[in-house]
Design a protein around this motif. Sequence first.
Motif, short mmCIF file in Angstrom:
data_model
loop_
_atom_site.label_atom_id
_atom_site.label_comp_id
_atom_site.label_asym_id
_atom_site.label_seq_id
_atom_site.Cartn_x
_atom_site.Cartn_y
_atom_site.Cartn_z
N THR A 114 16.58 16.45 13.78
CA THR A 114 16.43 14.91 13.47
C THR A 114 17.59 14.20 14.42
O THR A 114 17.13 13.21 15.00
CB THR A 114 17.00 14.56 12.05
N ARG A 120 15.96 11.69 17.29
CA ARG A 120 16.72 10.23 17.33
C ARG A 120 17.45 9.74 18.82
O ARG A 120 16.99 8.83 19.25
CB ARG A 120 17.99 10.28 16.21
N ASP A 145 14.25 9.20 20.98
CA ASP A 145 13.86 7.83 20.72
C ASP A 145 15.00 6.73 21.20
O ASP A 145 14.37 5.61 22.17
CB ASP A 145 13.94 7.50 19.30
N GLU A 186 25.13 7.72 22.26
CA GLU A 186 26.54 8.24 22.32
C GLU A 186 27.01 8.90 20.98
O GLU A 186 27.39 9.90 20.77
CB GLU A 186 27.78 7.34 22.86
#
Lengths: 201, 201
Positions: free
Chosen positions: B130, B134, B137, B182
């Motif tokens: 995940t 993320r 994305d 980050e």
Amino acid sequence: MCNWLHMHRVAYYRAAMALEHAILVSLAERSASGYELARRFDASIGHFWKASHQQIYKVLGRMEADKLVESHLVAQDGRPDKKVYAITGEGRDELAAFTTTPTGPEVLRSDLAVKLRALPFGDRDAIVATVRQRRADHLATLAGYEASAARYYPDPSAVPAEQLGAWLVLSGGMRAERGGIEWCEEILQALVPQAPGEETR
Amino acid sequence: MCNWLHMHRVAYYRAAMALEHAILVSLAERSASGYELARRFDASIGHFWKASHQQIYKVLGRMEADKLVESHLVAQDGRPDKKVYAITGEGRDELAAFTTTPTGPEVLRSDLAVKLRALPFGDRDAIVATVRQRRADHLATLAGYEASAARYYPDPSAVPAEQLGAWLVLSGGMRAERGGIEWCEEILQALVPQAPGEETR
DNA sequence: GATGCATGTGCAACCAGTTGCACATGCATC
DNA sequence: GATGCATGTGCAACTGGTTGCACATGCATC
């Protein structure tokens, strides 16, 4: 005894019901009453997921009907009785299943962004005041996070495995606040050009 | 012709109704049909405030009843007729008033944070996946923002006054995406310690 | 004794937003 | 001619969350 509605909900809406899962996490860490959960949401988890006590009671009721949690009354002296909720095996299964579901991109809703885009149509000074307030809020929140970090994770390079998730969340919170502060300062620089020293408050 | 309900809503809920204000901003910049607004929300404003076309049509209807916007039908050839909405004087007043209202702290709801706190009770590999998703994305969104920035604001130190708000919003979006990237990388470092070169995807 | 406060649980009404669906035009493609 | 797609508008049902309120215990303070 799952009825059809329950199955429907679990099957289709799992990804959108993070409050239930936040409560499950909290109860997996330690059993609590609705009132205690509400205060945890104010204090720690709530920095990343807000919930009112009314909403928590409502969801707890549904979760108990769904057998994800169970409750028992505890009498107290000097205070009203409380209803302590504990996670069930089914609840732990649901929580584990939740971690395997893909998470869509976060929905962000920024009032401030809307106000900034409204700059040509609105009150510049009021917007500047809002940004200053926002910056102060971020600074206060960050200070709270840093206090938690110093207290619970004095050595970030050696966080115990069972606290790693909580530490990473706290770290993400600090990152977000610092990012928010920097954004506010960029905005103030752009809207109120002046000697940097004057921008301390 | 304000009825009591209307007055009640405007008086008490103004701060919470940012979608209306986002639409007002968009219409203040240029009149548009519901369909066009929906696409704008997909493209630019929508990066900071999502809205489905159904929701937009619903809110537009209410806003027209409240006289914040007005519409007229436009016939087109080769396509269905459309209903073009324009902001009214009252709408501009409302938008200006909005910029003077204080904005409460942003509510952030992070599924990822809940999953991280569920680390001890869930599937570590799935959570890592995940986080990788993320991160991808965020990288894609950032690339989009940077393309917009390069195109519309080639010189960030000399943004025209009327575009300043939009630029600051875009800049905030880039900050948020970089911060998210980050954070994802910090999480991956903590959960998948390995040679940095392998973390490229 | 009244007033306020922390603790404690909850209902009712409402609002914002999501999901699923319906229906319409006209073009391009199979 | 059917199928799909971009354009275009919208309703109905539902869910998650907010707001306002009610009510209860026991302590401390005015």
